[in-house]
Motif scaffolding. Structure first.
Motif, short mmCIF file in Angstrom:
data_model
loop_
_atom_site.label_atom_id
_atom_site.label_comp_id
_atom_site.label_asym_id
_atom_site.label_seq_id
_atom_site.Cartn_x
_atom_site.Cartn_y
_atom_site.Cartn_z
N ARG A 7 0.84 -1.20 0.00
CA ARG A 7 0.00 0.00 0.00
C ARG A 7 0.87 1.26 0.00
N GLY A 8 0.64 2.10 -0.98
CA GLY A 8 1.37 3.35 -1.07
C GLY A 8 2.77 3.23 -1.64
N HIS A 9 3.18 2.01 -2.04
CA HIS A 9 4.52 1.85 -2.61
C HIS A 9 4.61 2.60 -3.94
N ARG A 10 5.66 3.34 -4.12
CA ARG A 10 5.85 4.11 -5.35
C ARG A 10 6.88 3.42 -6.23
N VAL A 11 6.57 3.33 -7.52
CA VAL A 11 7.45 2.70 -8.50
C VAL A 11 7.69 3.73 -9.60
N ASP A 12 8.95 4.03 -9.89
CA ASP A 12 9.22 5.01 -10.94
C ASP A 12 9.08 4.38 -12.32
N ARG A 13 8.98 5.23 -13.32
CA ARG A 13 8.73 4.80 -14.70
C ARG A 13 9.80 3.82 -15.19
N SER A 14 11.06 4.09 -14.88
CA SER A 14 12.13 3.20 -15.37
C SER A 14 12.01 1.81 -14.75
N SER A 15 11.55 1.71 -13.52
CA SER A 15 11.36 0.40 -12.89
C SER A 15 10.18 -0.34 -13.51
N VAL A 16 9.10 0.38 -13.82
CA VAL A 16 7.97 -0.25 -14.51
C VAL A 16 8.44 -0.84 -15.84
N ASP A 17 9.19 -0.05 -16.59
CA ASP A 17 9.69 -0.52 -17.89
C ASP A 17 10.63 -1.71 -17.73
N ARG A 18 11.50 -1.67 -16.75
CA ARG A 18 12.45 -2.76 -16.52
C ARG A 18 11.72 -4.05 -16.15
N ILE A 19 10.75 -3.95 -15.26
CA ILE A 19 10.00 -5.13 -14.83
C ILE A 19 9.19 -5.68 -15.99
N TYR A 20 8.56 -4.81 -16.77
CA TYR A 20 7.80 -5.25 -17.95
C TYR A 20 8.71 -6.03 -18.90
N LEU A 21 9.87 -5.47 -19.22
CA LEU A 21 10.78 -6.13 -20.16
C LEU A 21 11.30 -7.45 -19.61
N GLU A 22 11.50 -7.53 -18.31
CA GLU A 22 11.93 -8.78 -17.70
C GLU A 22 10.83 -9.84 -17.82
N LEU A 23 9.61 -9.47 -17.49
CA LEU A 23 8.52 -10.45 -17.46
C LEU A 23 8.02 -10.85 -18.84
N VAL A 24 8.02 -9.92 -19.79
CA VAL A 24 7.49 -10.23 -21.12
C VAL A 24 8.36 -11.27 -21.83
N ARG A 25 9.61 -11.36 -21.45
CA ARG A 25 10.54 -12.31 -22.10
C ARG A 25 10.47 -13.71 -21.50
N LEU A 26 9.79 -13.85 -20.36
CA LEU A 26 9.71 -15.15 -19.68
C LEU A 26 8.40 -15.86 -20.00
N PRO A 27 8.44 -17.19 -20.10
CA PRO A 27 7.17 -17.93 -20.18
C PRO A 27 6.41 -17.75 -18.86
N ALA A 28 5.10 -17.91 -18.90
CA ALA A 28 4.27 -17.69 -17.71
C ALA A 28 4.75 -18.52 -16.53
N ALA A 29 5.10 -19.77 -16.75
CA ALA A 29 5.55 -20.63 -15.65
C ALA A 29 6.81 -20.08 -14.98
N ARG A 30 7.70 -19.50 -15.75
CA ARG A 30 8.93 -18.93 -15.19
C ARG A 30 8.68 -17.60 -14.48
N ARG A 31 7.61 -16.90 -14.88
CA ARG A 31 7.28 -15.65 -14.18
C ARG A 31 6.97 -15.92 -12.71
N LEU A 32 6.44 -17.11 -12.45
CA LEU A 32 6.12 -17.47 -11.06
C LEU A 32 7.37 -17.57 -10.18
N GLU A 33 8.53 -17.71 -10.80
CA GLU A 33 9.78 -17.76 -10.05
C GLU A 33 10.25 -16.37 -9.64
#
Length: 181
Positions: free
Chosen positions: A136-162
């Motif tokens: 609650r109330g955690h702030r995420v900057d734009r560069s972190s959103v982009d980094r996390i998106y790029l990390e997750l989009v490259r992984l299969p769904a099963a590996r995202r759970l890791e």
């Protein structure tokens, strides 16, 4: 019927306003000027917050389930699918940019309250179990959103759970949700 409750179906603008009132009740005075986004399965609501109150909002017929089913048939998504997802998300919410104009302050923030936002905060914090007090109330900057998106989009769904913060049930939807942010 069994519960004895009446059901009221509301239009998208009312839904957006109710979303904002609920979020602001939880956040109190933490948000004075911003844009609230509530990413659902079939729709996304955007509401402009000015002086701590919702002023105008819209509901858009684009959500994580719709985008995932329509545009992400491959796991993980191909580059073409990812690009199509990003174009579709941007196009669907383009009208929402109008909600960002008007009196602005340096503290204008994007405030999100959805499974996507919860997952994003948990991943950014690196926590395995969802802890509402930390999220609650955690702030995420734009560069972190982009980094996390790029990390997750490259992984299969099963590996995202890791990835710490991605919980079962969000692994297949988080990519579409982050594309909307």
């Amino acid at each position: 019927e069994r519960a004895g409750l009446e059901l009221e179906v509301v239009d998208g603008e009312r839904e957006a306003r109710l979303d904002a009132l609920g979020a602001l009740a939880e956040l109190g005075d933490e948000v004075r000027d911003g844009l609230l986004v509530d990413i659902g399965g079939g729709s996304t609501e955007l509401v402009r917050i000015e002086n701590g109150a919702p002023t105008r909002g819209r509901s858009f017929a684009v959500g994580v389930v719709r985008l995932t089913e329509r545009l992400l048939p491959t796991d993980p998504p191909t580059d073409d699918e990812r690009e199509a997802l990003e174009r579709a998300a941007a196009a669907a919410l383009a009208e929402g940019r109008a909600l960002c104009v008007g009196p602005r302050s340096p503290s204008l923030e994007l405030v999100a309250n959805s499974g996507t936002a919860t997952t994003l905060a948990a991943v950014d914090l690196g926590i395995r179990e969802l802890d509402p007090a930390r999220i609650r109330g955690h702030r995420v900057d734009r560069s972190s959103v982009d980094r996390i998106y790029l990390e997750l989009v490259r992984l299969p769904a099963a590996r995202r759970l890791e990835v710490p913060g991605v919980v079962r049930g969000r692994e297949d939807l988080i990519v579409a949700g982050l594309s909307l942010l």
